[in-house]
Design an enzyme around this catalytic site. Structure first.
Site, PDB file in Angstrom:
ATOM      1  N   ARG A  60      44.518  43.015  35.369  1.00  0.00           N
ATOM      2  CA  ARG A  60      45.516  43.977  35.845  1.00  0.00           C
ATOM      3  C   ARG A  60      46.530  43.303  36.760  1.00  0.00           C
ATOM      4  O   ARG A  60      47.676  43.738  36.868  1.00  0.00           O
ATOM      5  CB  ARG A  60      44.853  45.169  36.530  1.00  0.00           C
ATOM      6  N   GLU A  97      27.825  40.387  43.664  1.00  0.00           N
ATOM      7  CA  GLU A  97      26.662  41.050  44.241  1.00  0.00           C
ATOM      8  C   GLU A  97      25.380  40.382  43.719  1.00  0.00           C
ATOM      9  O   GLU A  97      24.471  40.061  44.482  1.00  0.00           O
ATOM     10  CB  GLU A  97      26.695  42.531  43.869  1.00  0.00           C
TER      11      GLU A  97
END
Lengths: 171, 171
Positions: A60, A97
């Protein structure tokens, strides 16, 4: 067109891409020609005038970076996920993560003395933006600033960034 | 700046992404602010004036589509690989050399009566561009034309396209 109007076009999509995450969908801004133009001008206003290349993060970031580079008449350098760029690259890893990922840039995409602005839609944990900063600086480019449409403050991405940055919207 | 000058910035990268394929690397155009601006204007000149949305195919199409949408002040609709768009989508599959892949668009990204131009960097086998055409038409949009920077004529992609198209460079 105000940033408040642009902001209210963003859609919150709960549990995407996985449970517990609220995805910020900017496609309604892009589809609205006037809003997309106004957003591009708001982003471009945050870019220092001595920039010579916008560095856009896949994917994006490509959309926002391309529009801003076009508006400012400067070059666009793309930073991609591993294996996507065809020629010799530099790579920087960053932590997720669970596990890690990496970004690459063509090693000849930037030169010593280039003055760049890193651009992406969202500053979240800051891993990708910090990796993009490191890629630029390894080549000898000066990162003037990074510009994001949105910053998710709770994820503390700002703490990972070495250089100045600006976000149009903080959530 | 002429198309010939822009063309000679494209780099041929042999055996990428796999042996026997010659990849056409357009990043040197993008990095050159003047060439990127000139390319955007050349692409925009091929877009009919009654267009209201550019439909850009992931991910290099995002770069060209965004620049052209910005130049023409029209909206940008993104067509992505499966699972990338967060809300309800339409999907169209297309054949690859071995197996198949698919593209998706948000089902509310286009409306009946939209006049669109599909944009991507390369017309190769035509599978993705034809799938993008079908997605637009399923929603009721009119595909005015498709615009590509480059057409690889030997792969006969033009035979898969239902609507008019134009490519700036044929190789």
């Amino acid at each position: 067109m105000t940033l408040e109007y642009i902001h209210q076009l963003i859609r919150d999509v709960p549990d995407f891409p996985k449970p517990g995450i609220v995805f910020k969908d900017i496609t309604p801004i892009l589809e609205h020609g006037e809003a997309f133009g106004a957003l591009t001008r708001h982003l471009a206003e945050r870019v220092p005038t001595n920039v010579n290349k916008i560095v856009a993060i896949e994917s994006r970031g490509f959309i926002l970076g391309s529009a801003v580079a076009q508006h400012l008449r400067c070059g666009l350098v793309i930073v991609r996920k591993p294996g996507k760029l065809p020629r010799a690259t530099l790579r920087e890893s960053y932590d997720l993560e669970y596990g890690s990922d990496a970004l690459e840039v063509h090693e000849d995409a930037l030169r010593l003395g280039d003055r760049v602005v890193v651009m992406d839609d969202v500053l979240a944990t800051g891993g990708t933006a910090a990796a993009a900063e490191r890629l630029c600086e390894r080549i000898g480019a000066q990162v003037l600033t990074s510009v994001f449409l949105m910053e998710i403050e709770a994820l503390c991405g700002r703490e990972k960034l070495k250089n100045p940055f600006v976000s149009l919207i903080r959530v």
